[in-house]
Design an enzyme around this catalytic site. Sequence first.
Site, mmCIF file in Angstrom:
data_model
loop_
_atom_site.group_PDB
_atom_site.id
_atom_site.type_symbol
_atom_site.label_atom_id
_atom_site.label_comp_id
_atom_site.label_asym_id
_atom_site.label_seq_id
_atom_site.Cartn_x
_atom_site.Cartn_y
_atom_site.Cartn_z
ATOM 1 N N ARG A 255 35.669 38.664 44.968
ATOM 2 C CA ARG A 255 35.912 39.966 44.361
ATOM 3 C C ARG A 255 35.405 41.027 45.324
ATOM 4 O O ARG A 255 34.337 40.872 45.922
ATOM 5 C CB ARG A 255 35.172 40.109 43.017
ATOM 6 C CG ARG A 255 35.796 39.362 41.862
ATOM 7 C CD ARG A 255 37.101 40.008 41.427
ATOM 8 N NE ARG A 255 37.617 39.436 40.185
ATOM 9 C CZ ARG A 255 38.415 38.382 40.125
ATOM 10 N NH1 ARG A 255 38.765 37.773 41.253
ATOM 11 N NH2 ARG A 255 38.871 37.941 38.975
ATOM 12 N N GLU A 283 43.637 47.583 43.085
ATOM 13 C CA GLU A 283 44.797 46.697 43.123
ATOM 14 C C GLU A 283 45.823 47.177 42.105
ATOM 15 O O GLU A 283 45.463 47.554 41.001
ATOM 16 C CB GLU A 283 44.372 45.259 42.818
ATOM 17 C CG GLU A 283 43.404 44.677 43.838
ATOM 18 C CD GLU A 283 42.972 43.250 43.523
ATOM 19 O OE1 GLU A 283 43.531 42.654 42.555
ATOM 20 O OE2 GLU A 283 42.093 42.728 44.209
ATOM 21 N N HIS A 302 45.964 39.289 46.420
ATOM 22 C CA HIS A 302 45.191 38.618 45.366
ATOM 23 C C HIS A 302 45.960 37.415 44.810
ATOM 24 O O HIS A 302 46.136 37.250 43.596
ATOM 25 C CB HIS A 302 44.840 39.581 44.237
ATOM 26 C CG HIS A 302 43.648 39.147 43.442
ATOM 27 N ND1 HIS A 302 42.832 40.023 42.772
ATOM 28 C CD2 HIS A 302 43.124 37.911 43.219
ATOM 29 C CE1 HIS A 302 41.868 39.360 42.156
ATOM 30 N NE2 HIS A 302 42.020 38.068 42.405
#
Length: 338
Positions: A255, A283, A302
Site C-alpha cells: 500500500r 488511484e 494495482h
Amino acid sequence: MTEIYETQPERTDLPLVVMPSLLQSMIEPIKAQFPALKDVARVRMYEEFTSDEAVLAERITDADALLVGGYHISDDLLNAIAERSHIRCIVFCGTGVASYINLPLAREHRIRVCNAEHYGDHAVAEHAFALMLELVRRVGALDADVKSGNWAWSGGDGLQLAGRRLGIIGLGGIGSTVAGIARGFGMQVSAWNAHVPAERFAGLDVTPVDDLGDLIAGSDVVSVHLPLNDATRGIVTAEHLARLRPGTLFINTARSEVIEPGALLARLRKGDIPAGLDVFDHEPLSADDAICAIPGVVLTPHVGWRTDGAFKELTRQMIACLTAYFAGEDYNVVVSER
C-alpha cells in the site's frame, strides 16, 4: 443493460445478499462459490463495475448483507447503509479493507466487516518479481525494439538478481513467499525484524535486521509487503528512503500509505533509484501525475493480486464469511457487530 444474476429468487424466506458492483474477472469465480449459500441466503449480483454511490445505494436497499467488489465506501454511503438498510455484514474482496471502508465508523454503526486473508500471497509475490525483472532486464522495451526492426539493443546490458541482497519490509504471508522466490533466484535475503517470530527467519533462511534504515541501506533491492493499519501508516519515512543507495531497486506492491506522504516521489525525483510500483496515493493514477514523468520507474495499475488462483481463493473466503455470519459464527472478522 446491466445483467443481474440471482440465486434462489423464490426463497424470499432467506436473507438477501447483494453484490451491486464487481470486476468482470470476478464474475465466474464467485458464481462457482454460490452453491455454498444454498438454503442459507439468496444472492442478487449486478454484473458490471460501478463506483457511483447513488447507483450502489439504490441496488442495496433491501439487502441483509453486502459483498463489496473493489470500490470505496464513503462515510456518507456507510451512514446510509446503517440508516436505510438491513445490512449488518459487509464482506470486502481483499485484505486491505481499511483503505476502502472507515472501520471505526462501521464499528460505531455495529456493522460486521470481513475481509480475505492470504488469498493473493503467490499472486502479489510473483508480481513483485515481475516488476524487478522488468527493471533489470527491460523485456518490454526489448520486445518493442525487436518488433520495430531494431536488433541492436542500445539500452545497456541487464542486471543479474543472483547474488544481490533483497531487503523485505514486512515478512508476513506475501513477504515470506517473496523470500522463497528470491532464494530460488540465488539472492541473499534480509528482512526487517518487526514483530516477526524468530523461527520464521530461520525457516526461510532470512537474515533479521532490527533497524529499518539499516535494512534499506544494506539492500540492493527493497520490496515492501506491509499491511496497512494504524501502526504501519507512514512507517517508511523520508529519512529511511534517503538511505537508499543509488541504483537500489525499490518495489512496492503493498500500500502506498505505508510510506510517508510525498517521501517516495521526492526520493525518486533524484533520478538514481529504479522503482516498480503497483500502488499509489491516488488511484486510478492519471497520465499527468508527477510520478509518470520520472524515468526508470515501472508502473502497473494495482493488479498484483489479480490472478486466476487468487480470484478462486478470494471468492471462496468471501462466501465463507457469509455462511459464518448467517450461522452466528466468526470468519475473517475485522470489525465485529457485537
